[in-house]
Design an enzyme around this catalytic site. Sequence first.
Site, short mmCIF file in Angstrom:
data_model
loop_
_atom_site.label_atom_id
_atom_site.label_comp_id
_atom_site.label_asym_id
_atom_site.label_seq_id
_atom_site.Cartn_x
_atom_site.Cartn_y
_atom_site.Cartn_z
N ALA A 1 4.19 0.24 -3.66
CA ALA A 1 3.10 0.93 -4.35
C ALA A 1 3.49 2.34 -4.77
O ALA A 1 2.91 2.89 -5.72
CB ALA A 1 1.87 0.98 -3.45
N ASP A 2 4.47 2.94 -4.09
CA ASP A 2 4.87 4.31 -4.41
C ASP A 2 5.74 4.40 -5.66
O ASP A 2 5.99 5.50 -6.16
CB ASP A 2 5.64 4.93 -3.24
CG ASP A 2 4.78 5.06 -1.99
OD1 ASP A 2 3.56 5.22 -2.14
OD2 ASP A 2 5.33 5.00 -0.88
N ASP B 1 0.86 -1.18 0.00
CA ASP B 1 0.00 0.00 0.00
C ASP B 1 0.90 1.24 0.00
O ASP B 1 2.11 1.15 0.22
CB ASP B 1 -0.90 -0.01 1.24
CG ASP B 1 -2.06 0.94 1.11
OD1 ASP B 1 -2.19 1.59 0.05
OD2 ASP B 1 -2.87 1.03 2.06
N HIS B 2 0.30 2.39 -0.26
CA HIS B 2 1.09 3.62 -0.28
C HIS B 2 1.52 4.00 1.13
O HIS B 2 0.83 3.72 2.11
CB HIS B 2 0.27 4.76 -0.91
CG HIS B 2 -0.01 4.57 -2.36
ND1 HIS B 2 0.98 4.64 -3.32
CD2 HIS B 2 -1.16 4.31 -3.03
CE1 HIS B 2 0.44 4.44 -4.52
NE2 HIS B 2 -0.85 4.23 -4.37
N SER B 3 2.68 4.66 1.23
CA SER B 3 3.17 5.07 2.54
C SER B 3 2.24 6.09 3.17
O SER B 3 1.56 6.84 2.48
CB SER B 3 4.55 5.68 2.47
OG SER B 3 4.97 5.95 1.23
#
Length: 777
Positions: free
Chosen positions: A417-418, A407-409
Amino acid sequence: MLYHLGTRDMSTLEEIETDIGIPKPRSFQFSQLNQCIEYVNQMSFMEGEGIVACDTRTYHRIKIKSPSYLIIHYGTVGVENENKTGQFCLSIWLQGEQQEYLNYFPKFIQEYNEIEKRIEESIIPQLINEFTKLFSSETKTFFDNLNKEHPSSGKPNQDRKRLIFTKLFQQNQGINWNISCKKHTIKDDPSDPPSMDEAYLIIHNTNNSNGITLYGNQVECEGCDLKKLMVVASNKSASRIIDTKYAYDLELRLSSSNSSLLCQFASYKFAENGTYVLSIMQNTSTDIMCSIEQIGTLSYYWTPAILGIITVILYTVLVQLWHHLHCRRHFNHFYTNIFHSQATDDNLNIRTLSSLENIQQEAINASNNRTRRALPKRLRSLDTFRGFSLMVMIFVNYGGGGYWFFDHSTWNGLTLADLVFPWFTWMMGVSVVLSQRSLLAKNVRKRNILLKICQRTAILFLLGLSEQGHLIKLTNMRIEGVLQRLATCYFFTAILVLVFERKENNQQETIQLSIDNNIEQPFRTELYKSIIQYWIQWLLVILVVTVWILLTFLVPIPNCPTGYIGPGGRHNHGNYWNCTGGAAGYIDRLILGTSHLYNDPTCKEIYSTKIPYDPEGLLGNLTGILLCYLGAQAGHSFIHSTRVHRVCIQWIISGIICGCFGLGLSQGGHSDSWIPINKNLWSLTFVFTLASLAFIVLTILYLLVDVHQWFTGAPFLWLGMNSIAIYMCHGLFGVSFPVQLDVDDSHAQQLAMNLYGSLFWSFIAGIMYYKKVFIAI
């Protein structure tokens, strides 16, 4: 039993002492509100709901509910109404007990706020219409008073809204209220297994004469104050659910005095589905021992992720084997036909080769000679890179198996994901150079190229707006987004390259491309052609970066410190609550308005932020242009180099330089640095770091796919050749059967389904590839 709590004179709103013949409840005398709360926390649900605290000086009252009562009451509501959509969430609002409930169970704050917002904005107006239809128009005056201020509290009369809602909801179950929410059952029994990313924490406060309070904070919430997690009375035990995504800083303090620290645990990581026992034992008046012990069986947290990676590797290997066998069969069939035709036709005076192997070898040699004289029309490694990024993006968008690192940070830092979205931006810069050089070599006029740039920009931007998927009003349409940022960065980079591109040597340089061993020019000449001759472009890009720095660190923000680039909310002890994103967020709210921004940034859950913030906002477009132009620099290095190793050397050196800038300005990736690596801001260090990785990855793929041809690029190549079509389809049509199914909340099932969705679209892309269906804009 009916109790008389008090009487109020409605003309003056003051309390009056009177006896109406109804008994008054049992009362206690407390000197402080904290003593009331501590008493309620120790109550059993069998002893009652809680207490009503009354200030004897002002007669102001507040209702304090017992945590044990809330657990039993709302847990039962959730079970009984399992098949009634929205009942559990609505029950809190209907009974007006949201404050007590959410204070004890803050994990439901976000969901409750969403339900309450929908009720206030859409359901209440619908209720008024339906109520008027079902009953009479005489009630219109009653509804007109719904939103008027209550004379005593100065707030809208929520009780009347709840009354109407309850009556209509009970009598008209067929009405489509358009409410949906998840059912939560409060679990307080360690014998009931916790869900995904949850663990049980049990506290035994034995041989201790004082009540204790556990305070904690997830370390992901940087600079946040500790929150109260639970209260345990003397010689009692208590338990609660703990989120296991991130580690915790924990402190145990005396309930009577929050400043009395008993013990603390720094960055303690709870494992998923584990049961932990925190024991506090008082040996002497000054000697207190604390320990955390894990009991029971843990889940296999990493196993699904490892198996998922192995699955992708096996899938890629199988595709390579299939491709090898498929091409070899067609190759043999094709040259066998040629051999038979040449062997039987003596009148054409064509030289007959002695064996099929000689024919194949000559064909390979001829192919190699052509390869040495010019590069392929399309850089297959670039398409492979694009396809790999797209597969990761699809996997992440589908949920990433519920893993935090997919998932994004939350704010600062990097996760898998980033990476993908910035890589798309960088690769777009490479494509800009290659496509424009090709068009100019064909003597296409710059005016026509400019029109094509504008057309592609408009299409990308409109596709980005259409991603919102459902009918929305113009007043709350999100303007910025993924494709919108790609469109913006592409437009400025393409214009920059087009305006300052030299045309006179295009034809010659396009013919004499990089891997001819017989064509050589001095390395300094290649550096001049790759970098120095584009000094005007670099100057303009540096100017854009300078504007980003000045706006980010020098623009004054109301009620926020100048240069603040944090997430706001609880960050920095809650001192800058409404400063999310600093200047980036302020400029977006000022120009676009809050209704046109993304309302659920990744920092919202951890930092409890309240204001909208768009990670694809206006200010990030400036650093996005830098990232896109760094990709264009990779394209310049490719077209002006005459040797394979020189292409690779330039790309690797560029990657090292960008990496040094990224790690240097972020002081090795620390949050407390000059410019942290931050995807939400698209900070300067974030752009340099992602560009560095992109240079290295493309170098590796270039050697594997284009030079040595050890890897065909499939199945990633398939996705890269139809990237925009697959991207749009996965968002618009990929959230239902047969692409996705509803599965249980476990990492194994979630990851299997999300991975299946990614492989499904790669299979669709493969069919399009072999059917020669390519969709581009």
